[in-house]
Design a protein around this motif. Sequence first.
Motif, short mmCIF file in Angstrom:
data_model
loop_
_atom_site.label_atom_id
_atom_site.label_comp_id
_atom_site.label_asym_id
_atom_site.label_seq_id
_atom_site.Cartn_x
_atom_site.Cartn_y
_atom_site.Cartn_z
N ASP A 18 -19.64 -40.94 5.20
CA ASP A 18 -20.15 -42.08 5.98
C ASP A 18 -21.01 -43.00 5.12
OD1 ASP A 18 -20.42 -43.56 8.31
OD2 ASP A 18 -22.27 -42.53 8.90
N GLY A 19 -20.98 -44.28 5.45
CA GLY A 19 -21.86 -45.25 4.79
C GLY A 19 -21.14 -46.30 3.97
N ARG A 22 -22.08 -49.96 5.17
CA ARG A 22 -23.43 -50.38 4.76
C ARG A 22 -23.50 -50.65 3.25
NH1 ARG A 22 -26.20 -45.50 7.45
NH2 ARG A 22 -24.01 -44.96 7.76
N ARG A 69 -12.77 -49.98 16.12
CA ARG A 69 -13.39 -50.96 15.20
C ARG A 69 -12.59 -52.27 15.25
NH1 ARG A 69 -16.08 -48.02 10.04
NH2 ARG A 69 -17.22 -46.50 11.28
MG MG Z 1 -20.35 -44.98 9.84
#
Ligand code: MG
Length: 247
Positions: A18-19, A22, A69
């Motif tokens: 995850d990430g 970002r 999404r």
């Molecule tokens: Mg995420």
Amino acid sequence: MAQTSSTAVPHHIAIVMDGNGRWATRRFLPRIAGHQQGVGALNRCVQACIARGVGVLTVFAFSSENWNRPPDEVSGLLELLALSLAREVPSLKANGVQLHFVGDRQRLSEKFKAGLTQAEQATEGNQRLVLNVCFNYGGRWDIAQAARKLMQEGSEITEMALDRAMALAHVPDPDLLIRTGGEMRISNFLLWQAAYAELHFSDKLWPDFDDAALDAAIEVYRNRERRFGQTSEQLGADSKKTAMKAA
Ligand code: MG
Ligand code: IPE
Ligand code: IPE
């Protein structure tokens, strides 16, 4: 499947990668650029796992809920997977990686499904590392599909039967479950199989997750006491018995 009680290098590591979004946003880049970097991080992680003697790596690449999404991100992720398959399969094959795609394939196009099957077939004889890529996967989907399978077979629903019908029946349960990106949740990953996994949450965004971060996670794991419902004293007595037998 059977659990391992060894606290050496984890045999099976599972990762919620995850990430990526970002990572890209912080650099004023489109989110897909983060996903592209994420593929690079996965390649490095596969190499690092092989070098450390990890037997199974299971990664969460796309969840049942990720269809929600924005459409351009979803199509970008599907394209990226197709592209990565074409690009990475030869080196995975050469490195002894046995590839499995775990998840619901029903919603995927015939061409896409054929690509997944071909990649699996190309690497099926490999033994160095089993790499499970969870794609269109959800822990709830897995439990429901396993129960459906047993019902159709007319089998009794027991823990052992469910275990055998799960999408990850070809590997033992994960020993260490890592989530990068700082969130402390499971997000529908390995709900059944993570029953006794050691959990580790890393603040690093997935594209930044490097060998040092993996080693830190393994070190934390090695210092955990896995009790599987027993007491510390029982574990101490068991290891004494093993030592006496070995002497
Ligand atoms: Mg995420
Ligand atoms: C994980 O990164 C990859 C997928 C879910 C496909 P994210 O895209 O969730 O990244 P963040 O959490 O938004 O930073
Ligand atoms: C989990 O990450 C799924 C993958 C890494 C593929 P998400 O980013 O989708 O999880 P939430 O939405 O933050 O729980």
